[in-house]
Design a protein around this motif. Structure first.
Motif, PDB file in Angstrom:
ATOM      1  N   TRP A 113       0.838  -1.190   0.000  1.00 23.83           N
ATOM      2  CA  TRP A 113       0.000   0.000   0.000  1.00 23.83           C
ATOM      3  C   TRP A 113       0.875   1.242   0.000  1.00 23.83           C
ATOM      4  CZ3 TRP A 113       1.281  -2.890   4.111  1.00 23.83           C
ATOM      5  CH2 TRP A 113       1.724  -2.275   5.271  1.00 23.83           C
ATOM      6  N   ILE A 114       0.266   2.364  -0.336  1.00 23.19           N
ATOM      7  CA  ILE A 114       0.951   3.654  -0.376  1.00 23.19           C
ATOM      8  C   ILE A 114       0.303   4.562   0.653  1.00 23.19           C
ATOM      9  CG2 ILE A 114       1.262   5.744  -1.788  1.00 23.19           C
ATOM     10  CD1 ILE A 114       1.479   3.767  -4.214  1.00 23.19           C
ATOM     11  N   GLU A 115       1.127   5.240   1.440  1.00 22.43           N
ATOM     12  CA  GLU A 115       0.628   6.205   2.416  1.00 22.43           C
ATOM     13  C   GLU A 115       0.939   7.609   1.920  1.00 22.43           C
ATOM     14  OE1 GLU A 115       1.279   3.289   6.321  1.00 22.43           O
ATOM     15  OE2 GLU A 115       2.411   5.180   6.173  1.00 22.43           O
ATOM     16  N   VAL A 116      -0.068   8.482   1.979  1.00 23.12           N
ATOM     17  CA  VAL A 116       0.080   9.866   1.527  1.00 23.12           C
ATOM     18  C   VAL A 116      -0.218  10.787   2.700  1.00 23.12           C
ATOM     19  CG1 VAL A 116      -0.701  11.645  -0.078  1.00 23.12           C
ATOM     20  CG2 VAL A 116      -0.557   9.247  -0.834  1.00 23.12           C
ATOM     21  N   ASP A 117       0.760  11.598   3.059  1.00 23.76           N
ATOM     22  CA  ASP A 117       0.627  12.545   4.165  1.00 23.76           C
ATOM     23  C   ASP A 117       0.057  13.857   3.626  1.00 23.76           C
ATOM     24  OD1 ASP A 117       0.847  14.222   6.318  1.00 23.76           O
ATOM     25  OD2 ASP A 117       3.009  13.970   6.596  1.00 23.76           O
ATOM     26  N   LEU A 118      -1.218  14.098   3.862  1.00 23.03           N
ATOM     27  CA  LEU A 118      -1.864  15.316   3.375  1.00 23.03           C
ATOM     28  C   LEU A 118      -1.299  16.557   4.048  1.00 23.03           C
ATOM     29  CD1 LEU A 118      -5.559  14.069   3.130  1.00 23.03           C
ATOM     30  CD2 LEU A 118      -3.902  14.333   1.270  1.00 23.03           C
ATOM     31  N   ASP A 119      -0.822  16.423   5.269  1.00 22.61           N
ATOM     32  CA  ASP A 119      -0.210  17.574   5.946  1.00 22.61           C
ATOM     33  C   ASP A 119       1.063  18.006   5.225  1.00 22.61           C
ATOM     34  OD1 ASP A 119      -2.157  17.718   7.981  1.00 22.61           O
ATOM     35  OD2 ASP A 119      -1.159  16.118   9.091  1.00 22.61           O
ATOM     36  N   ALA A 120       1.796  17.056   4.645  1.00 30.34           N
ATOM     37  CA  ALA A 120       2.989  17.405   3.862  1.00 30.34           C
ATOM     38  C   ALA A 120       2.593  18.185   2.612  1.00 30.34           C
ATOM     39  CB  ALA A 120       3.762  16.149   3.490  1.00 30.34           C
ATOM     40  N   ILE A 121       1.508  17.769   1.972  1.00 28.31           N
ATOM     41  CA  ILE A 121       1.028  18.492   0.794  1.00 28.31           C
ATOM     42  C   ILE A 121       0.602  19.904   1.183  1.00 28.31           C
ATOM     43  CG2 ILE A 121      -0.769  18.554  -0.979  1.00 28.31           C
ATOM     44  CD1 ILE A 121      -0.639  15.490  -1.047  1.00 28.31           C
ATOM     45  N   THR A 122      -0.043  20.045   2.330  1.00 25.80           N
ATOM     46  CA  THR A 122      -0.415  21.376   2.825  1.00 25.80           C
ATOM     47  C   THR A 122       0.833  22.240   3.007  1.00 25.80           C
ATOM     48  OG1 THR A 122      -2.356  20.497   3.975  1.00 25.80           O
ATOM     49  CG2 THR A 122      -1.521  22.640   4.715  1.00 25.80           C
ATOM     50  N   TRP A 123       1.845  21.679   3.647  1.00 25.12           N
ATOM     51  CA  TRP A 123       3.110  22.402   3.866  1.00 25.12           C
ATOM     52  C   TRP A 123       3.687  22.884   2.529  1.00 25.12           C
ATOM     53  CZ3 TRP A 123       6.581  23.762   7.825  1.00 25.12           C
ATOM     54  CH2 TRP A 123       7.876  24.076   7.399  1.00 25.12           C
ATOM     55  N   ASN A 124       3.719  21.993   1.547  1.00 28.78           N
ATOM     56  CA  ASN A 124       4.317  22.336   0.260  1.00 28.78           C
ATOM     57  C   ASN A 124       3.516  23.405  -0.466  1.00 28.78           C
ATOM     58  OD1 ASN A 124       6.237  20.332   0.803  1.00 28.78           O
ATOM     59  ND2 ASN A 124       5.008  18.760  -0.201  1.00 28.78           N
ATOM     60  N   LEU A 125       2.193  23.294  -0.427  1.00 27.41           N
ATOM     61  CA  LEU A 125       1.359  24.322  -1.056  1.00 27.41           C
ATOM     62  C   LEU A 125       1.595  25.685  -0.420  1.00 27.41           C
ATOM     63  CD1 LEU A 125      -0.944  25.225  -2.957  1.00 27.41           C
ATOM     64  CD2 LEU A 125      -2.545  24.618  -1.117  1.00 27.41           C
ATOM     65  N   GLU A 126       1.634  25.732   0.896  1.00 24.17           N
ATOM     66  CA  GLU A 126       1.840  27.011   1.584  1.00 24.17           C
ATOM     67  C   GLU A 126       3.235  27.569   1.293  1.00 24.17           C
ATOM     68  OE1 GLU A 126      -0.530  28.772   2.893  1.00 24.17           O
ATOM     69  OE2 GLU A 126      -1.855  27.121   2.324  1.00 24.17           O
ATOM     70  N   ALA A 127       4.235  26.693   1.180  1.00 25.22           N
ATOM     71  CA  ALA A 127       5.585  27.156   0.829  1.00 25.22           C
ATOM     72  C   ALA A 127       5.596  27.776  -0.563  1.00 25.22           C
ATOM     73  CB  ALA A 127       6.565  25.993   0.902  1.00 25.22           C
ATOM     74  N   ILE A 128       4.890  27.160  -1.485  1.00 24.45           N
ATOM     75  CA  ILE A 128       4.808  27.703  -2.850  1.00 24.45           C
ATOM     76  C   ILE A 128       4.058  29.028  -2.846  1.00 24.45           C
ATOM     77  CG2 ILE A 128       3.809  27.309  -5.138  1.00 24.45           C
ATOM     78  CD1 ILE A 128       4.341  24.261  -4.592  1.00 24.45           C
ATOM     79  N   ARG A 129       2.949  29.087  -2.133  1.00 27.03           N
ATOM     80  CA  ARG A 129       2.179  30.333  -2.077  1.00 27.03           C
ATOM     81  C   ARG A 129       3.010  31.485  -1.513  1.00 27.03           C
ATOM     82  NH1 ARG A 129      -3.646  27.900   0.101  1.00 27.03           N
ATOM     83  NH2 ARG A 129      -4.690  27.915  -1.945  1.00 27.03           N
ATOM     84  N   ARG A 130       3.750  31.211  -0.457  1.00 27.08           N
ATOM     85  CA  ARG A 130       4.588  32.268   0.122  1.00 27.08           C
ATOM     86  C   ARG A 130       5.643  32.734  -0.875  1.00 27.08           C
ATOM     87  NH1 ARG A 130       4.343  28.824   4.642  1.00 27.08           N
ATOM     88  NH2 ARG A 130       6.420  27.978   4.149  1.00 27.08           N
ATOM     89  N   ARG A 131       6.146  31.826  -1.653  1.00 30.72           N
ATOM     90  CA  ARG A 131       7.215  32.169  -2.589  1.00 30.72           C
ATOM     91  C   ARG A 131       6.698  32.991  -3.775  1.00 30.72           C
ATOM     92  NH1 ARG A 131      12.405  30.580  -3.490  1.00 30.72           N
ATOM     93  NH2 ARG A 131      13.159  30.621  -5.646  1.00 30.72           N
ATOM     94  N   VAL A 132       5.517  32.639  -4.292  1.00 33.07           N
ATOM     95  CA  VAL A 132       5.089  33.228  -5.573  1.00 33.07           C
ATOM     96  C   VAL A 132       4.112  34.389  -5.433  1.00 33.07           C
ATOM     97  CG1 VAL A 132       5.510  31.040  -6.746  1.00 33.07           C
ATOM     98  CG2 VAL A 132       3.189  31.578  -5.961  1.00 33.07           C
ATOM     99  N   GLY A 133       3.221  34.344  -4.444  1.00 35.52           N
ATOM    100  CA  GLY A 133       2.280  35.435  -4.246  1.00 35.52           C
ATOM    101  C   GLY A 133       1.221  35.584  -5.322  1.00 35.52           C
ATOM    102  N   VAL A 134       1.023  34.555  -6.140  1.00 31.94           N
ATOM    103  CA  VAL A 134      -0.023  34.585  -7.164  1.00 31.94           C
ATOM    104  C   VAL A 134      -0.827  33.293  -7.067  1.00 31.94           C
ATOM    105  CG1 VAL A 134       1.327  36.053  -8.723  1.00 31.94           C
ATOM    106  CG2 VAL A 134       1.469  33.543  -8.949  1.00 31.94           C
ATOM    107  N   GLU A 135      -1.840  33.158  -7.915  1.00 30.26           N
ATOM    108  CA  GLU A 135      -2.670  31.956  -7.886  1.00 30.26           C
ATOM    109  C   GLU A 135      -1.845  30.711  -8.176  1.00 30.26           C
ATOM    110  OE1 GLU A 135      -6.634  29.916  -9.975  1.00 30.26           O
ATOM    111  OE2 GLU A 135      -5.834  31.798 -10.778  1.00 30.26           O
ATOM    112  N   VAL A 136      -2.136  29.657  -7.436  1.00 30.17           N
ATOM    113  CA  VAL A 136      -1.517  28.354  -7.670  1.00 30.17           C
ATOM    114  C   VAL A 136      -2.551  27.450  -8.337  1.00 30.17           C
ATOM    115  CG1 VAL A 136      -0.489  26.312  -6.612  1.00 30.17           C
ATOM    116  CG2 VAL A 136       0.063  28.596  -5.724  1.00 30.17           C
TER     117      VAL A 136
END
Length: 392
Positions: free
Chosen positions: A26-49
């Motif tokens: 089976w594969i485990e996916v950590d949704l909190d990690a995806i949240t972290w990555n999205l927020e890191a991208i948002r902070r970096r770019v400041g535009v729509e993702v």
């Protein structure tokens, strides 16, 4: 069904845990990690993702990933195949969907219009057929125009784009929602490509046409070209905590979301000189304890890990011995107390992380993730607890 309602329809955490006890892999996916990555991208770019969730969300599972990102305020997604767009709608998700798959039948054109899917076009013929489908249904159809600024893959050439876009905007049932392009990922060429896209947009504005959302930066552009963020960026693999190339870790901290696990199928002793697996790819140099794992290249465990892979078992990294076959591989567990049913980590976050496993196998992280079999169960975790499972 929309947003958190998707997760509300899932089995309780305890039931999911019981199901996992019976899985051979089976594969485990950590949704909190995806949240972290999205927020890191948002902070970096400041535009729509606008996440690119093609290829089953890079192996992480299309619908659960989209549902989670919608909870975080993501409005639109890019997909590469029409069936991906249809899956999102069939799951009840009302997000914006930009479909990059070319269409060839009026049935598909009508499906796109009926389901409110934005279609990527780069020829007048495709725009006319989409307009015809919209007229038949009494609807309007949104389009993104793909502009080839130098990659040479698909799209209307940059020096022909303004004329094409002006003509398609005259079609009565077509709405221009945006224009986009893709970098070659060669710095000196990338700069020229960005200039070409901006010149097209300037020319459209001179003609009185709003180009809509302008986008050229995917994961690579997010990390290397801050001047290319424009109105929206299109991250793919970075959303899942994997950097697109070696050495880009310094630009942004990401957290890998995925772990691939399996169970030991059989444990046995082999004697010195005994050959193992197809074509005698391994011969025991001494008496050895061998564990069979019921996972092979059909499951997405690369054949390139033959005699080279590293699995984590009982707290130790152990080598693959012999051939990785369609459904099996073997590991050396000499000196370990191992029994059938014990958990083995095939892709983890340590020495066997996504980038390292891909490197050992001689492939890219993109190939590794997108080769993971969609039939392998995915278990989704939030705050350390399983909240969803696909397929159910």
């Amino acid at each position: 069904m929309e947003m958190s309602v998707y997760f509300a329809s899932q089995p309780p955490s305890g039931e999911i845990e019981e199901m996992v006890e019976g899985f051979p892999s089976w594969i485990e996916v950590d949704l909190d990690a995806i949240t972290w990555n999205l927020e890191a991208i948002r902070r970096r770019v400041g535009v729509e993702v606008i996440p690119c969730i093609k290829a089953n969300a890079y192996g992480h599972g299309l619908v659960p990933v989209a549902a989670h990102l919608m909870e975080l305020g993501v409005r639109r997604f890019l997909v590469a195949k029409l069936p991906e767009a249809l899956m999102l709608r069939e799951a009840g998700l009302s997000c914006g969907i930009i479909n990059m798959d070319p269409l060839y039948s009026m049935r598909d054109y009508e499906a796109v219009v009926r389901l409110g899917i934005t279609q990527v076009v780069y020829t007048l013929e495709a725009a006319r057929r989409l307009n015809e489908a919209a007229e038949r249904l009494g609807e309007r159809a949104g389009v993104f125009v793909k502009i080839d600024t130098g990659l040479g893959r698909v799209g209307v050439r940059y020096d022909e784009a303004s004329a094409l876009i002006e003509r398609l905007t005259r079609l009565p049932n077509i709405d221009l929602e945006g224009v986009f392009s893709t970098f070659m990922e060669v710095p000196e060429v990338d700069r020229v490509q960005l200039e070409r896209l901006l010149r097209v947009c300037e020319e459209l504005e001179r003609r009185g046409i709003d180009p809509g959302t302008r986008s050229i930066a995917s994961s690579y552009g997010i990390l290397h070209h801050p001047d290319s963020y424009l109105d929206a960026v299109r991250p793919g693999i970075t959303l899942f905590g994997v950097h697109p190339e070696e050495g880009s870790e310094a630009f942004m901290e990401l957290r890998q979301a995925l772990v691939f696990k399996a169970r030991v199928e059989q444990v046995k002793w082999v004697e010195e000189g005994e050959p193992l697996t197809y074509n005698r790819r391994f011969t025991a140099p001494r008496r050895m304890k061998i564990a069979t794992i019921h996972v092979g290249y059909y499951d997405g465990y690369p054949r390139g890990l033959t005699n080279k892979g590293l699995d984590l078992i009982s707290g130790e990294y152990r080598r693959v011995v012999g051939t990785v076959s369609l459904n099996h591989h073997l590991i050396d567990v000499t000196g370990l107390e191992v029994k059938p049913g014990d958990v083995v980590e095939l892709i983890g976050r340590g020495k066997n992380n996504v980038r390292r496993v891909a490197e050992i196998a001689g492939i890219t992280p993109y190939q590794l993730l997108t080769s993971l079999n969609p039939m392998t169960p995915r278990v989704y975790y939030k705050n350390g607890k399983p909240i969803a499972i696909e397929p159910k």
